[in-house]
Design a protein around this motif. Structure first.
Motif, short mmCIF file in Angstrom:
data_model
loop_
_atom_site.label_atom_id
_atom_site.label_comp_id
_atom_site.label_asym_id
_atom_site.label_seq_id
_atom_site.Cartn_x
_atom_site.Cartn_y
_atom_site.Cartn_z
N PHE A 128 0.83 -1.20 0.00
CA PHE A 128 0.00 0.00 0.00
C PHE A 128 0.87 1.26 0.00
CE2 PHE A 128 -1.84 3.40 2.64
CZ PHE A 128 -2.91 3.76 1.84
N VAL A 129 1.90 1.26 0.84
CA VAL A 129 2.81 2.40 0.90
C VAL A 129 3.50 2.60 -0.45
CG1 VAL A 129 4.95 3.27 1.93
CG2 VAL A 129 3.20 2.22 3.38
N ALA A 130 3.94 1.49 -1.06
CA ALA A 130 4.63 1.58 -2.34
C ALA A 130 3.71 2.05 -3.46
CB ALA A 130 5.24 0.23 -2.71
N ASP A 131 2.51 1.47 -3.54
CA ASP A 131 1.59 1.80 -4.63
C ASP A 131 0.98 3.19 -4.48
OD1 ASP A 131 1.99 -0.55 -5.99
OD2 ASP A 131 0.30 -1.59 -5.06
N SER A 132 0.89 3.68 -3.25
CA SER A 132 0.17 4.94 -3.03
C SER A 132 1.07 6.12 -2.67
CB SER A 132 -0.87 4.75 -1.90
OG SER A 132 -1.81 3.77 -2.25
N PHE A 133 2.23 5.87 -2.09
CA PHE A 133 3.04 6.97 -1.59
C PHE A 133 4.44 7.02 -2.22
CE2 PHE A 133 -0.07 6.18 1.69
CZ PHE A 133 -0.47 7.45 2.08
N SER A 183 -2.93 -2.53 -13.12
CA SER A 183 -1.51 -2.19 -13.18
C SER A 183 -1.06 -1.31 -12.03
CB SER A 183 -1.20 -1.50 -14.51
OG SER A 183 -1.98 -0.33 -14.65
N ALA A 184 -1.98 -0.52 -11.47
CA ALA A 184 -1.62 0.36 -10.36
C ALA A 184 -1.47 -0.38 -9.04
CB ALA A 184 -2.67 1.46 -10.19
N LEU A 185 -1.88 -1.64 -9.01
CA LEU A 185 -1.88 -2.40 -7.76
C LEU A 185 -1.02 -3.65 -7.84
CD1 LEU A 185 -5.72 -2.18 -6.98
CD2 LEU A 185 -3.90 -0.75 -6.05
N LYS A 186 0.03 -3.62 -8.67
CA LYS A 186 0.84 -4.82 -8.85
C LYS A 186 1.56 -5.23 -7.56
CE LYS A 186 -0.18 -5.42 -13.16
NZ LYS A 186 -1.10 -6.52 -13.54
N ALA A 187 2.11 -4.28 -6.82
CA ALA A 187 2.75 -4.62 -5.55
C ALA A 187 1.73 -5.19 -4.57
CB ALA A 187 3.44 -3.39 -4.95
N VAL A 217 -10.41 -7.04 -7.33
CA VAL A 217 -9.66 -7.55 -6.18
C VAL A 217 -10.49 -8.55 -5.39
CG1 VAL A 217 -8.58 -6.92 -3.98
CG2 VAL A 217 -8.18 -5.52 -6.01
N PHE A 218 -11.77 -8.24 -5.15
CA PHE A 218 -12.61 -9.12 -4.34
C PHE A 218 -12.92 -10.45 -5.03
CE2 PHE A 218 -13.40 -5.48 -1.64
CZ PHE A 218 -13.60 -6.07 -0.40
N ARG A 219 -12.92 -10.47 -6.35
CA ARG A 219 -13.22 -11.72 -7.04
C ARG A 219 -12.09 -12.73 -6.91
NH1 ARG A 219 -11.51 -12.34 -12.27
NH2 ARG A 219 -13.47 -13.23 -12.98
N LEU A 220 -10.93 -12.27 -6.40
CA LEU A 220 -9.81 -13.18 -6.15
C LEU A 220 -9.94 -13.88 -4.80
CD1 LEU A 220 -6.85 -10.85 -7.24
CD2 LEU A 220 -8.13 -12.47 -8.65
N ALA A 221 -10.90 -13.44 -3.98
CA ALA A 221 -11.01 -13.93 -2.60
C ALA A 221 -11.14 -15.45 -2.48
CB ALA A 221 -12.16 -13.23 -1.89
N GLY A 256 -5.10 -8.13 -19.89
CA GLY A 256 -4.89 -6.78 -20.42
C GLY A 256 -5.48 -5.68 -19.58
N LEU A 257 -5.31 -5.74 -18.25
CA LEU A 257 -5.86 -4.73 -17.37
C LEU A 257 -5.12 -3.40 -17.54
CD1 LEU A 257 -6.33 -6.72 -14.06
CD2 LEU A 257 -8.08 -6.08 -15.69
N THR A 258 -5.85 -2.30 -17.71
CA THR A 258 -5.26 -0.98 -17.72
C THR A 258 -6.10 -0.06 -16.86
OG1 THR A 258 -6.50 -0.34 -19.69
CG2 THR A 258 -4.29 -1.24 -20.02
N VAL A 259 -5.47 0.95 -16.30
CA VAL A 259 -6.23 1.93 -15.51
C VAL A 259 -5.77 3.32 -15.90
CG1 VAL A 259 -6.69 0.49 -13.53
CG2 VAL A 259 -4.54 1.69 -13.64
#
Length: 554
Positions: free
Chosen positions: A102-107, A471-475, A313-317, A551-554
């Motif tokens: 979270f720190v890496a992807d957001s900050f 792609s924004a949430l790879k970490a 993300v939730f569908r991976l649960a 092919g996820l893009t954001v």
């Protein structure tokens, strides 16, 4: 059409025109200029990052693999207490990547998160070395006083030791998910060659990082048991310093994904996701498909927004939850397998005895041997049959590993039953410190099967959670994979606590008695086998209905 790149900050410098096919879309170099394909990324950068990971795995495995020996020896803890404490520590170390991601992807971004976590790593290892020196002094005082039993150090030394240990567990959260996702970032998925290379990257990442673990088992365990724990903790501190230097040397070759303005403002992004999640009443965990549809199906390439990120993300649960049975079994080699190995004959000559923790090297050894076979022989054969680029799907790969993990714990239960029988036949039931006349090589199959299971499950989970998030949430995707192992360690600790309470008391020896010849680790292994079998059945049920997102893009 050519893209013009200016050298340096002075616009009057000479210009170098670059063709579009030499520029990697969506990434820049360390000076925020378009990344040049021929000079950055791909294996030239990924290989350097793998080298850093090898160094990190060397010290981490060298320390973590033998901690149960340190806790039951220098700190004087019981087997059950040491196993439970280690499971909690491993759980913390494998859940902290969620915060780190979270720190890496957001900050901070992955690059700076790796640097800061590496510096804290070095500090934690330095503290651990100091604590080992203090504990050694207390241990020597006990021996000089004629105390032969395990000697517990003063409370302050225990607190300092666990503070150092948990500092390391926390900063693992910044290092581990960012290193692997940053390595995968070096490949352009829009380029066919680099896309195939990225799939192989996860295989080689696991294999070569396990090579570092193997060196840690073979070298550090010997140093810890035959020289000193100060060296056993101090050498990894020095290795971590060198790995940070190596990482910094590769800065000019790295590719950095381009982030838009919203990603630079994490509060906007996170608040939108939370609000949409709160009011959403249709989070599709698994998209149903009819019998006429293929089990594996790819949804089309499209751009997605924050509202769909929550769903993705939730569908991976269900896959996450049903992989926990594998994770609970995964927690045993560093704790109970090691105590099991310590009770049998480990001599390879009349004078040389192998440390019990070193037998974990058979896990990573089997990984190192099997991954090249998997990548170079199994995948091409499977590709020719299934017509899939990866040979088998990610979920098929994970499921195969979960099944093999179940087999490994069944083998462990049978071997432990054999060990108890040999102890009883030789009248050693009431001799807790005696070495049972049974070769440690009996335990090798359970280690090796565990390693082969990891080839399928670990690499499969890594690729799956990296591939199936935006792609924004790879970490964060890599952190989700690591968190499976973290929760597995916590569940293992909780199970040990429950079983210890249920089986010990009223003059009875529990399943985790300090005298393993009166304990019943085999019963616990059978319990884990039952949990793993249930988890595997649930995994197959949900995996059959999963629809891949490509092919996820954001």
């Amino acid at each position: 059409m050519a893209i013009t790149v200016f050298k340096g900050d002075d616009m009057s410098d000479s210009e170098t025109p670059l063709l579009n096919d030499d520029v990697v879309p969506g990434s820049v170099d360390f000076k925020c200029r378009p990344s040049v394909r021929s000079k950055s990324g791909s294996w030239k950068s990924a290989s350097l990052l793998i080298g850093v990971e090898i160094a990190e795995r060397f010290w981490y495995s060298g320390i973590s693999s033998n901690l149960i020996g340190y806790l039951t020896g220098a700190l004087g803890q019981s087997t059950a207490a040491a196993a439970a404490n280690l499971n909690v520590w491993f759980g913390t170390a494998t859940l902290s990547p969620i915060v780190g991601a979270f720190v890496a992807d957001s900050f901070l971004g992955r690059y700076w998160t790796i640097i800061f976590s590496s510096l804290l790593y070095i500090m934690g290892l330095g503290f651990l070395t100091i604590s080992a020196s203090l504990n050694l002094s207390s241990y020597s005082d006990c021996k000089s006083a004629g105390i032969d039993a395990p000697c517990s150090p003063p409370p302050f030394q225990k607190i300092f030791f666990f503070f150092s240990l948990y500092l390391i567990a926390i900063v693992v959260g910044g290092h581990t998910p960012c290193m692997q996702s940053f390595g995968a970032d070096q490949f352009d998925v829009e380029d066919k060659k680099e896309c195939v290379a990225k799939s192989s990257f996860f295989n080689w990442w696991v294999m070569l990082s396990c090579s570092g673990s193997l060196l840690g088992y073979l070298i550090m365990n010997y140093i810890q048991e035959n020289l000193s724990w100060e060296l056993g903790f101090g050498i990894p501190c020095i290795v971590m310093c060198f790995s940070l230097i190596i990482f910094l040397l590769g800065t000019k070759t790295y590719r950095f994904p381009i982030n838009n303005d919203e990603r630079r403002n994490p509060f906007v992004r996170i608040s939108r996701i939370i609000m949409r999640a709160a009011r959403s009443c249709r989070l599709p965990f698994i998209a149903p498909i009819s019998n006429e549809q293929e089990v594996e199906r790819n949804l089309p390439l499209r751009c997605i927004g924050d509202n769909e990120e929550v769903n993705l993300v939730f569908r991976l649960a269900p896959i996450w939850f049903t992989s926990l049975g594998y994770a609970v079994v995964f927690a045993q080699p560093t704790t109970l397998f090691t105590k099991q190995a310590a009770t049998v004959d480990r001599h390879i000559s009349s004078t040389i005895q192998i440390p019990a923790a070193t037998f974990q090297s058979f896990i990573v050894g089997s990984i190192v041997v099997f991954i090249p076979f998997y990548d170079r022989i199994f995948v091409p054969i499977a590709r020719a049959i299934t017509k899939k680029p990866s040979g088998i799907s990610m979920l098929q790969r994970i499921g195969t590993g979960i099944f093999l993990s179940l087999v490994s714990i069944v083998v462990a239960a049978l071997v432990e039953k054999k060990r108890l029988a040999v102890a009883a036949e030789n009248g050693m039931v009431d001799m807790p410190n005696a070495i049972v006349p049974m070769s440690v090589w009996w335990l090798v199959p359970q280690y090796m099967i565990s390693g082969i299971a990891d080839v399928f499950t670990m690499a499969g989970l890594q690729e799956f959670f990296y591939d199936q998030v935006p792609s924004a949430l790879k970490a964060t995707g890599i952190a989700l994979y690591i968190s499976v192992l973290g929760i597995g360690n916590f569940l293992s600790s909780f199970l040990i606590f429950l079983v210890e309470k249920a089986t010990r008391g009223n003059g009875r020896d529990g399943w985790f008695a300090d005298n393993l010849n009166r304990a019943h680790l085999d019963y616990f292994y059978w319990l884990l086998a039952g949990i793993s079998a249930f988890s595997f059945a649930a995994y197959v049920y949900y995996a059959k209905s999963y629809i891949y997102i490509r092919g996820l893009t954001v």
